[in-house]
Design a protein around this motif. Structure first.
Motif, PDB file in Angstrom:
ATOM      1  N   GLN A  55       0.836  -1.188   0.000  1.00  0.00           N
ATOM      2  CA  GLN A  55       0.000   0.000   0.000  1.00  0.00           C
ATOM      3  C   GLN A  55       0.877   1.248   0.000  1.00  0.00           C
ATOM      4  O   GLN A  55       1.793   1.367   0.793  1.00  0.00           O
ATOM      5  CB  GLN A  55      -0.887   0.003   1.251  1.00  0.00           C
ATOM      6  CG  GLN A  55      -1.803  -1.212   1.342  1.00  0.00           C
ATOM      7  CD  GLN A  55      -2.624  -1.182   2.606  1.00  0.00           C
ATOM      8  OE1 GLN A  55      -3.017  -0.122   3.089  1.00  0.00           O
ATOM      9  NE2 GLN A  55      -2.912  -2.344   3.155  1.00  0.00           N
ATOM     10  N   VAL A  60      -1.235   5.805   4.087  1.00  0.00           N
ATOM     11  CA  VAL A  60      -0.349   4.811   4.681  1.00  0.00           C
ATOM     12  C   VAL A  60       1.087   5.313   4.576  1.00  0.00           C
ATOM     13  O   VAL A  60       1.572   6.005   5.454  1.00  0.00           O
ATOM     14  CB  VAL A  60      -0.532   3.433   4.010  1.00  0.00           C
ATOM     15  CG1 VAL A  60       0.306   2.391   4.725  1.00  0.00           C
ATOM     16  CG2 VAL A  60      -1.996   3.026   4.031  1.00  0.00           C
ATOM     17  N   HIS A 101       4.922   3.827  10.672  1.00  0.00           N
ATOM     18  CA  HIS A 101       4.230   2.790   9.911  1.00  0.00           C
ATOM     19  C   HIS A 101       5.044   1.501   9.930  1.00  0.00           C
ATOM     20  O   HIS A 101       6.214   1.493   9.528  1.00  0.00           O
ATOM     21  CB  HIS A 101       4.033   3.229   8.462  1.00  0.00           C
ATOM     22  CG  HIS A 101       3.476   4.618   8.304  1.00  0.00           C
ATOM     23  ND1 HIS A 101       2.188   4.945   8.661  1.00  0.00           N
ATOM     24  CD2 HIS A 101       4.047   5.770   7.848  1.00  0.00           C
ATOM     25  CE1 HIS A 101       1.977   6.231   8.416  1.00  0.00           C
ATOM     26  NE2 HIS A 101       3.096   6.749   7.926  1.00  0.00           N
ATOM     27  N   VAL A 103       5.224  -1.920   8.103  1.00  0.00           N
ATOM     28  CA  VAL A 103       4.711  -2.460   6.834  1.00  0.00           C
ATOM     29  C   VAL A 103       5.179  -3.897   6.663  1.00  0.00           C
ATOM     30  O   VAL A 103       6.367  -4.196   6.788  1.00  0.00           O
ATOM     31  CB  VAL A 103       5.201  -1.609   5.643  1.00  0.00           C
ATOM     32  CG1 VAL A 103       4.625  -2.138   4.335  1.00  0.00           C
ATOM     33  CG2 VAL A 103       4.819  -0.146   5.846  1.00  0.00           C
ATOM     34  N   SER A 110      -0.286  -2.978   6.787  1.00  0.00           N
ATOM     35  CA  SER A 110       0.475  -2.017   7.581  1.00  0.00           C
ATOM     36  C   SER A 110      -0.335  -1.582   8.787  1.00  0.00           C
ATOM     37  O   SER A 110      -1.564  -1.685   8.812  1.00  0.00           O
ATOM     38  CB  SER A 110       0.853  -0.796   6.739  1.00  0.00           C
ATOM     39  OG  SER A 110      -0.312  -0.103   6.323  1.00  0.00           O
ATOM     40  N   SER A 112      -0.202   1.721  11.711  1.00  0.00           N
ATOM     41  CA  SER A 112       0.427   3.014  11.978  1.00  0.00           C
ATOM     42  C   SER A 112       0.197   3.444  13.419  1.00  0.00           C
ATOM     43  O   SER A 112      -0.874   3.230  13.992  1.00  0.00           O
ATOM     44  CB  SER A 112      -0.124   4.078  11.029  1.00  0.00           C
ATOM     45  OG  SER A 112       0.113   3.710   9.675  1.00  0.00           O
TER      46      SER A 112
END
Length: 228
Positions: A55, A60, A101, A103, A110, A112
């Motif tokens: 993403q 994101v 973030h 990932v 992900s 955050s």
């Protein structure tokens, strides 16, 4: 003599085929013939499962920042034991936004979190990082790639040491730049102040988020901090 040689070669071929497919012999209950000795095609190789795209929306990780993080991961590959997940600290975003973030590079998922920056990076306490520093005593956030190391309990409770992999953050271990939790990184700070408090250069996350961050990040993975 030629006939005997042909018979030997034929029997050898039959024996080889029988050893290769013994179930066929047992099932048929007869001797194999030349018709049985057809080449067996290799089974088709199943296609590899598709890799989900990472993403990269502005909600994101911004594409330019993600590209820099992946390039850094590739550059420091030999120093990073686990490369399935990375953390990206988007220091261009204000501290009021979830900008830390984590990932998963295998499937693009992900998560955050809020994260504070150093007081030396934002002397006027605007909520925005103004500068990076690698200097001792600067109380500033450093930019670049870090690899997560061991856990310990210090003045901020459970913490995780970081090793700087770039010239811009090579003093991280000596400066005690770590991941830890802090009250000033809790979400309720946004309701009262509109921004988080500031660390001494560490990646300080909310007290309720630390266990999740530790579980997802673990040791031997990369944290990349930048302002793009």
């Amino acid at each position: 003599m030629k006939r005997d040689r042909r018979a030997i070669l034929k029997n050898a071929a039959v024996l080889t085929a029988a050893l290769a497919i013994p179930n066929a012999v047992a099932a048929s209950g007869r001797l194999l013939t030349q018709r049985d000795l057809k080449p067996i095609a290799e089974p088709p190789v199943p296609p590899a499962p598709p890799i989900a795209p990472i993403q990269t929306s502005s909600r994101v990780v911004r594409p330019d920042l993600l590209r820099q993080a992946l390039a850094s991961l590739d550059r420091h590959r030999s120093s990073i034991q686990r490369q399935d997940r990375i953390a990206i600290a988007d220091m261009d975003a204000p501290s009021s936004q979830p900008r830390f973030h984590i990932v998963d590079l295998r499937n693009g998922d992900s998560k955050s979190f809020l994260v504070a920056h150093g007081s030396g990076s934002d002397p006027a306490h605007t909520g925005f990082l103004k500068r990076f520093s690698n200097e001792y005593g600067s109380n500033a956030t450093s930019q670049g790639a870090f690899v997560t190391a061991d856990y310990y309990v210090g003045k901020h409770g459970s913490s995780q040491r970081l090793i700087g992999l770039d010239e811009s953050n090579c003093n991280a271990l000596g400066r005690n730049i770590v991941v830890h939790s802090a009250w000033y990184a809790n979400r309720d700070m946004l309701q009262t102040h509109g921004m988080l408090g500031r660390s001494q250069g560490c990646f300080a996350v909310g007290e309720g988020d630390l266990d999740k961050v530790f579980a997802m990040l673990g040791s031997g993975r990369m944290i990349f901090a930048a302002k793009v």
